[in-house]
Write an enzyme that holds these catalytic residues in place. Sequence first.
Site, PDB file in Angstrom:
ATOM      1  N   THR A 109       0.811  -1.221   0.000  1.00 22.29           N
ATOM      2  CA  THR A 109       0.000   0.000   0.000  1.00 22.29           C
ATOM      3  C   THR A 109       0.846   1.273   0.000  1.00 22.29           C
ATOM      4  O   THR A 109       0.324   2.356  -0.219  1.00 22.29           O
ATOM      5  CB  THR A 109      -0.911   0.033   1.239  1.00 22.29           C
ATOM      6  OG1 THR A 109      -0.098   0.051   2.425  1.00 22.29           O
ATOM      7  CG2 THR A 109      -1.839  -1.169   1.272  1.00 22.29           C
ATOM      8  N   CYS A 134       2.379   2.952   9.416  1.00 23.32           N
ATOM      9  CA  CYS A 134       1.462   3.118  10.548  1.00 23.32           C
ATOM     10  C   CYS A 134       2.214   3.026  11.873  1.00 23.32           C
ATOM     11  O   CYS A 134       3.363   2.597  11.930  1.00 23.32           O
ATOM     12  CB  CYS A 134       0.398   2.008  10.538  1.00 23.32           C
ATOM     13  SG  CYS A 134      -0.500   1.815   8.987  1.00 23.32           S
ATOM     14  N   CYS A 153      -2.050   0.557  15.140  1.00 22.85           N
ATOM     15  CA  CYS A 153      -3.050   0.927  14.129  1.00 22.85           C
ATOM     16  C   CYS A 153      -4.133  -0.149  14.034  1.00 22.85           C
ATOM     17  O   CYS A 153      -3.835  -1.350  13.957  1.00 22.85           O
ATOM     18  CB  CYS A 153      -2.378   1.101  12.773  1.00 22.85           C
ATOM     19  SG  CYS A 153      -3.534   1.639  11.477  1.00 22.85           S
ATOM     20  N   ARG A 166      -6.410  -3.545   9.144  1.00 26.35           N
ATOM     21  CA  ARG A 166      -6.182  -4.979   8.912  1.00 26.35           C
ATOM     22  C   ARG A 166      -4.695  -5.270   8.726  1.00 26.35           C
ATOM     23  O   ARG A 166      -3.992  -4.497   8.075  1.00 26.35           O
ATOM     24  CB  ARG A 166      -6.967  -5.402   7.671  1.00 26.35           C
ATOM     25  CG  ARG A 166      -6.822  -6.859   7.300  1.00 26.35           C
ATOM     26  CD  ARG A 166      -7.651  -7.140   6.057  1.00 26.35           C
ATOM     27  NE  ARG A 166      -7.493  -8.530   5.624  1.00 26.35           N
ATOM     28  CZ  ARG A 166      -8.065  -9.043   4.543  1.00 26.35           C
ATOM     29  NH1 ARG A 166      -8.829  -8.269   3.788  1.00 26.35           N
ATOM     30  NH2 ARG A 166      -7.881 -10.304   4.216  1.00 26.35           N
ATOM     31  N   ARG A 192       3.914   6.716   2.762  1.00 30.00           N
ATOM     32  CA  ARG A 192       3.071   7.820   3.221  1.00 30.00           C
ATOM     33  C   ARG A 192       2.455   7.476   4.574  1.00 30.00           C
ATOM     34  O   ARG A 192       2.167   6.311   4.866  1.00 30.00           O
ATOM     35  CB  ARG A 192       1.934   8.096   2.217  1.00 30.00           C
ATOM     36  CG  ARG A 192       2.392   8.352   0.812  1.00 30.00           C
ATOM     37  CD  ARG A 192       1.199   8.717  -0.080  1.00 30.00           C
ATOM     38  NE  ARG A 192       0.120   7.736   0.012  1.00 30.00           N
ATOM     39  CZ  ARG A 192       0.072   6.614  -0.698  1.00 30.00           C
ATOM     40  NH1 ARG A 192       1.062   6.300  -1.507  1.00 30.00           N
ATOM     41  NH2 ARG A 192      -0.956   5.782  -0.582  1.00 30.00           N
ATOM     42  N   CYS A 217      -0.165   6.918   7.487  1.00 26.12           N
ATOM     43  CA  CYS A 217      -1.542   6.439   7.562  1.00 26.12           C
ATOM     44  C   CYS A 217      -2.454   7.560   8.075  1.00 26.12           C
ATOM     45  O   CYS A 217      -2.145   8.218   9.073  1.00 26.12           O
ATOM     46  CB  CYS A 217      -1.602   5.241   8.511  1.00 26.12           C
ATOM     47  SG  CYS A 217      -3.267   4.635   8.841  1.00 26.12           S
ATOM     48  N   CYS A 231      -4.263   6.208  11.722  1.00 28.92           N
ATOM     49  CA  CYS A 231      -3.609   6.174  13.044  1.00 28.92           C
ATOM     50  C   CYS A 231      -2.634   7.334  13.264  1.00 28.92           C
ATOM     51  O   CYS A 231      -2.116   7.502  14.360  1.00 28.92           O
ATOM     52  CB  CYS A 231      -2.885   4.853  13.235  1.00 28.92           C
ATOM     53  SG  CYS A 231      -1.435   4.612  12.167  1.00 28.92           S
TER      54      CYS A 231
END
Length: 360
Positions: free
Chosen positions: A29, A33, A37, A40, A62, A64, A67
């Site tokens: 992705t 995080c 967080c 999933r 990048r 999240c 969170c």
Amino acid sequence: MDQTDKRFDAFMNRDKSADGSFVVAVTSTHIYCRPSCPARRPKPENIRFYDLPEAAEQAGFRACKRCHPRDAAAQDPDVRRVRRACEVIAARLAGGEGGPPTLDELAEAVGTSASHLQRRFRKLVGVSPRDYADQLRLTGFKGRLRDGDDIAGALYESGYGSPSRVYERAGATMGMTPATYAKGGKGARMGYAIAASPLGRVLVAGTVTGVSAIYLGDDEAFLAAELRAEYPLAEIVRDEAALGPLVAVVLRYLEGDLPHPELPLDVQGTAFQRRVWQELMAIPAGETATYKDLAVRMGQPKAARAVGRACATNPVSLAIPCHRAIGTDGALHGYRWGLDRKQAILARERARRGKAVAAA
């Protein structure tokens, strides 16, 4: 249990007490995080750990939005100092005057010595404070161009003292001039040529500045499609005449006539990726280094996975010899163009090196 295992367990258990001690990046992705967080959990092979948010961002991830990992207070004093140094750099650049702070200014601002800050910053972020500032300034400049700022305004707001500073590095850091980048890359012309080689078909593509891609495969249509997917906004044309001399260099290397294909390059990468690529270039032809070896040489012994990812994103195979990087177990791992080709390239390099030694 080593630190990676402890971090993995904390992440899988959503341990809030671990927030601020590290962040977790997900390669599928490109988001990072905090350990707690609620999102999933990804597949284990897609997980990367970083000591602080700025290091994850240097690697291209990048934050999240669920969170907010940047908001987690750092637990380690050195981490707090380094993060504070990053804030000072960002604030200076946001002011648009005077360029980034010096190392001495940063050290004074965070209350430590310049040598200690330099050492800890490089270990935790992966680059020096100066390289971090350069990357941050360039990112801001490119973002302002995308938002519609004129070049002069974007230069000033990003802290560049003169236009020449960014234009002289445009080929190495942007892959095109600022004027072209401001248009989303439209109008940038990239030529390519495909030729038969000892390892199948080889595609060489580049701009007037240098080579931007070297691909290996069996299907010409597939290689051309890969190029267009990687550079979707460029005007891409087949140009055997212009690329012929560069292709000839690559073929001589693959045929064993050259120890390394010396080519002008026009590639883009983060500061961390460029550091990894520089280390790859330092490995002699015919020799190998593990991802962990490279991480240690960079002063980041725990960044072996990030090093592997930087190798995987190398767009100019052979010119930047990612085939010389191997797994920590000494085995060949992950090569975009196939492990059989990776093995063949290394065998050819070793054979040529053996002949050179015998002839000496």
